[in-house]
Design an enzyme around this catalytic site. Structure first.
Site, PDB file in Angstrom:
ATOM      1  N   HIS A   1       0.864  -1.181   0.000  1.00  0.00           N
ATOM      2  CA  HIS A   1       0.000   0.000   0.000  1.00  0.00           C
ATOM      3  C   HIS A   1       0.904   1.237   0.000  1.00  0.00           C
ATOM      4  CE1 HIS A   1      -2.848   2.910   1.773  1.00  0.00           C
ATOM      5  NE2 HIS A   1      -3.810   2.101   1.385  1.00  0.00           N
TER       6      HIS A   1
ATOM      7  N   GLN B   1      -4.551  -4.998   6.974  1.00  0.00           N
ATOM      8  CA  GLN B   1      -5.548  -5.928   6.420  1.00  0.00           C
ATOM      9  C   GLN B   1      -5.498  -7.297   7.100  1.00  0.00           C
ATOM     10  OE1 GLN B   1      -7.903  -5.093   4.406  1.00  0.00           O
ATOM     11  NE2 GLN B   1      -7.160  -3.106   3.677  1.00  0.00           N
TER      12      GLN B   1
ATOM     13  N   LYS C   1     -10.588  -0.238  10.126  1.00  0.00           N
ATOM     14  CA  LYS C   1     -10.725  -1.415   9.265  1.00  0.00           C
ATOM     15  C   LYS C   1     -11.128  -2.647  10.068  1.00  0.00           C
ATOM     16  CE  LYS C   1      -7.268   0.194   5.952  1.00  0.00           C
ATOM     17  NZ  LYS C   1      -8.021   0.563   4.744  1.00  0.00           N
TER      18      LYS C   1
ATOM     19  N   ASP D   1       2.983  -4.368   8.056  1.00  0.00           N
ATOM     20  CA  ASP D   1       1.762  -3.605   7.837  1.00  0.00           C
ATOM     21  C   ASP D   1       0.600  -4.583   7.981  1.00  0.00           C
ATOM     22  OD1 ASP D   1      -0.461  -2.350   6.938  1.00  0.00           O
ATOM     23  OD2 ASP D   1       0.356  -1.771   4.991  1.00  0.00           O
TER      24      ASP D   1
ATOM     25  N   CYS E   1      -4.669   2.560  -3.721  1.00  0.00           N
ATOM     26  CA  CYS E   1      -3.404   3.020  -3.123  1.00  0.00           C
ATOM     27  C   CYS E   1      -2.265   2.043  -3.361  1.00  0.00           C
ATOM     28  CB  CYS E   1      -3.566   3.277  -1.635  1.00  0.00           C
ATOM     29  SG  CYS E   1      -4.790   4.521  -1.259  1.00  0.00           S
TER      30      CYS E   1
END
Ligand SMILES: Cc1ncc(COP(=O)(O)O)c(C=O)c1O
Ligand SMILES: Cc1ncc(COP(=O)(O)O)c(C=O)c1O
Lengths: 417, 150, 417, 150
Positions: A130, A210, A233, A207, A372
């Site tokens: 991302h 997600q 999220k 990261d 993104c």
């Protein structure tokens, strides 16, 4: 398919009760919300927890000499331990509240990257990052002279571990990667990536924007150095995110933002700084967001993350199977390995934005664009894609309606395949 | 509002037409228009002789709305003076904003481009529809110093 | 005093109705909340506006290809224009949403300061700055070699304009000052400070965290280059703040945080960035906070900022008069000039934290400490102070009860004055 | 809870006592204790000979709670061994956390410092009460390598 259908019929939690917690489902002109990777919806419990904070526990945290200040401080402390427990961190000191995952990744870039990297060093990221775990490293590379390199993907949209082994070297000082792709759904083997990084004495930045909403994260088992995610999220409010960092590493870093609460002594020309985690939290913090995130975690834990993951995987697998039946659809999603419930696809000969508009007309909310991830899209050879992404409050029936609506896309766009 | 009012036959046909979709080696001005959020991306070229737009073409990618709009724009401005083109920009943007609603005027001036009238009901697609027009406006602003239309 | 009492009896708005909008006043064991400079309370209207957003307008802003995304984008756009209008900015492009005033001031320090200052330059701030407009400049001074200098105070706790004129020179590149002190209440003459700065071609940074809640701000009339404030100090939620900057200056600055939404094109090794204000807003933004802030502004405007300022001034003046009657109280508050409704004081021979604890026992919430102004407190010769600070939902009766409770402080602490 | 249970005569008297409030030129160890949020700030000095704390004094500023606690601590540990002092720290912190509640034990070991028992009902003041004890714990940890009490 049989196992999938069984899971969709019996998720192991009360789907109807869960759905009754989400107000958007009461809107006139029902919305089939399949844009959960962008931001989830929030259950009433999260909203009500924030309300209660603002009505009856609202004061300036950490500063309070009165009972509302104390209430706000307690709300902050409890939320932080909830997050620490949720990701399996050793200590609340390792939990820094940020605005979102992007800010968390910027803290690592600024406060660690700029101070520890130099020309000759390598920053290794992946093709599927991302922008929030990409452009920050470009900035650090430009400022420090370090080289920015990319781990590429296999034909099955997975991280190419061979390419990783080829590229990592003693020059590699940091490996920053997405633990779940927001486009492909790919879930790389984080443990293996981190193990290999350690063999080369490189730090690791995960990261987990997600991953955290879908799979139980454990930073100690992962043994990563940094990990970032966003509350919004995973049922939490907007405006709150988390940076986890190992305390030795955070301790050695200079502060990032300066201001109230993050100091110890302020002289005219020099200052000393507060202990972790406060050193990285300048100014009045968003306790409303913190209690909302903690309530969101409690909501997820009440259902159970394993159940959530199993059901969401079934939703995604079912959707992929249905999409594969449509000859005018091209799917960008791995066939093998672990995957999250995000599926990128295109309708042949139709631009994603037209697809999304037509689906929206049918009440189906998906996303269209580059999500993104421009470098990933260049690799895919697509300017943009459509993406459907699921949460545990979605249903098989919603997927069926989505697939039906795709047929109308075909008609409206006059596609002849 | 029916979907077919947006994705009308005029728009679908023009979005796929290659009539104006090609490079122009002797262009007097070329500008790029881009919508970062959705990826619509066009290069609009014009050939201006004295005050006359003698040719207009584009290359690019994007949604049906943006491509049809660009194609229709090229057809409309070819053969017009810069002043006439500027007036068309104002009329088109006025229509999208819902400020000019008289179908007779719109049809008279914009011809088939009146097909975009309903886009104003879809705020997220307005940028696609106006991309080419804003790009042309920039070309004219650079050429003549006329301020850009709001 | 007569005029004050008249104003307190007739504030020109319906005080009882206003108070019924604040849930904390329904708590058992009533709380007299006099810690508004730390953070205000929020009226139900603000909380309900956020709720409605989260229930029915929640999507990822700016990315939306569907109606919830559009709703969130609209909510963001409308909130931004509300803020722009509120502070009299020329354009929404000049309004950058931040987490709080502290972050806003850090953006100026990092993205303007680090890139524009060098050894030999001077940064001029004031003795009464909050750490958030102090430690950030220390950091910039240390990184760039610029000198950090201080405008001192007069005996009446006002900014010493003569000292300012003496210190400013062609070397001064930036003048950063608080438009209202969070401790003394002092409101310096911002227009004069800015005019003098301009004569020396220095930029100006206004910390309006304590001004915006009380006095109508107009950035065009002020003609400042930057201005910062926090939503939570003016009825808005925590986690949202504002940086105003003149668009030419913001345009010339590099971005600060990197990530989603703030980019235009991302290539492997270089990127270009989005237009203002998006260039400075990386990642998913806190639209819940934005709509809350906009609702707060609407609430303030519905009553009218002039009425609010007049009533709050009367509250503060009344309180000062009452405190002055007590021989065991020492007050740090200007006698002349404009002042905001924050009053620092000490009980002689009693530590502020003991005072605050005893007052809390009586249901009176004030703050004790250095209020994030250690350099100011060193100047005052006090380790810490007490602070009472007012909002328009406070009443004369609450002040009377506060003063009564101070008498018990005297007893408990066995003060013999 | 009554305010006078916190601001008891013992605490008020000790907070103002100057008995242990002075510098110690021949201290074997001095540590600073600081509560950034409220500004309690003490320098605690001890003189340790072999295993014995032969003297303990402090200078500093702060609230009645922190000052009384520091003063009482000095009186208590003077003449005690390091081991005994460490035990006192554990008892005091155990009392504050509400883990040790037996008044007999507390009174026996902590003497007047039992006056801080009620502070556990005021979370925002706990840090003031424990400041000196944590500072002493740090001194002992540095001297002996004993891990600090949680
Ligand atoms: C004058 C002043 N400036 C800046 C700040 C910082 O505001 P925040 O903590 O919301 O970032 C405050 C409040 O704490 C303040 O009073
Ligand atoms: C994989 C990934 N990383 C980072 C982010 C950034 O999250 P945020 O926008 O909340 O900062 C996102 C979401 O947009 C994401 O999907």
């Amino acid at each position: 398919m049989k196992a999938i259908l069984k899971m969709l019929a019996n998720p192991g939690f009360d789907l109807e009760r869960v759905r009754s917690d989400f107000a958007y489902l009461e809107l006139d002109g029902p919305i089939i919300y399949l844009d959960n990777a962008a931001t989830t919806q929030r259950p009433n419990q999260v909203i009500e927890r924030m309300d209660n904070f603002y009505r009856f526990e609202n004061g300036n945290p950490l500063r309070g000499a009165h009972r509302l200040g104390t209430a706000a401080t307690e709300a902050m402390v409890k939320s932080r331990s909830k997050v620490a427990q949720f990701i399996g961190s050793k200590s609340e000191k390792e939990i820094i509240f940020t605005r979102n995952a992007s800010e968390a990744l910027n803290i690592v870039a600024y406060a660690w990257g700029l101070n520890n990297l130099k020309s000759g060093d390598q920053i290794l990221i992946t093709r599927m990052e991302h922008h929030s775990n990409f452009v920050n490293w470009q900035f650090v590379a430009q400022k420090t002279g370090a080289e920015l390199a990319f781990i590429e993907l296999t034909d099955d949209y997975q991280l190419d571990m061979q390419d990783y082994r080829n590229k990592i070297s003693e020059r590699t000082k940091i490996v920053a990667f997405s633990a779940a792709s927001n486009v492909l759904g790919t879930i790389p083997d984080a443990a293996a990536i981190i193990r290999i990084a350690k063999e080369h004495n490189a730090l690791t930045v995960v990261d987990a924007a997600q991953l955290a909403p879908h799979v139980q994260v454990n930073v100690q088992k992962m043994d990563c150095d940094f990990l970032a995610f966003s509350g919004h999220k995973m049922l939490g409010p907007l405006g709150i995110g988390v940076l986890y960092g190992k305390s030795e590493i955070l301790q050695a870093m200079p502060p990032f933002l300066y201001g109230g609460e993050m100091i110890e002594y302020v002289e005219d020309h020099t200052s000393t700084f507060a202990q972790l985690p406060y050193k990285f939290e300048a100014g009045t913090q968003d306790v409303g967001g913190m209690v909302g995130l903690a309530a969101a975690i409690e909501y997820l834990e009440d259902i159970g993350l394993e159940k959530i993951a199993a059901y969401e995987t079934a939703l995604a697998d079912y959707c992929v199977a249905k999409l594969e039946e449509l000859p005018y659809i091209e799917i960008y999603h791995p066939k093998q390995g672990a995957k999250g419930p995000a599926i990128a696809f295109n309708v042949k000969n139709a631009h994603p934005h037209d697809v999304a508009t037509i689906l929206d007309y049918h009440g189906v909310a998906i996303r269209a664009g580059h999500h993104c991830t421009q470098p990933l899209h260049r690799y895919l050879g697509q300017n943009s894609t459509n993406r459907a992404s699921f949460a545990f409050y979605n249903t098989k029936k919603e997927i069926d309606l989505f697939i039906e609506a795709l047929e109308d896309v075909k008609n409206v766009m006059q596609i002849d395949i | 509002m029916d979907l077919r009012q947006i994705y009308s036959q005029i728009i679908m046909d023009n979005s796929r037409s290659n009539k104006y979709r090609h490079e122009m080696p002797d262009a007097t001005a070329t500008e790029r228009g881009y919508n970062p959020s959705c990826g619509d991306d066009i290069h609009l070229s014009v050939k201006i002789e004295d005050d006359l737009i003698v040719d207009a073409t584009f290359i690019g990618t994007g949604c049906a709305i943006s491509q049809a709009s660009t194609s229709l724009l090229c057809g409309l401005i070819k053969g017009k003076t810069i002043k006439q083109a500027k007036h068309l920009i104002e009329t088109f943007l006025g229509m999208i904003k819902g400020e000019i609603t008289d179908d007779e005027i719109l049809e008279e001036e914009l011809e088939d481009a009146i097909a975009f009238k309903n886009i104003s009901t879809m705020p997220q697609r307005v940028r696609c529809a106006v991309l080419a027009w804003r790009t042309l406006d920039l070309i004219i602003a650079k050429q003549t110093g006329t301020p850009m239309t709001e």
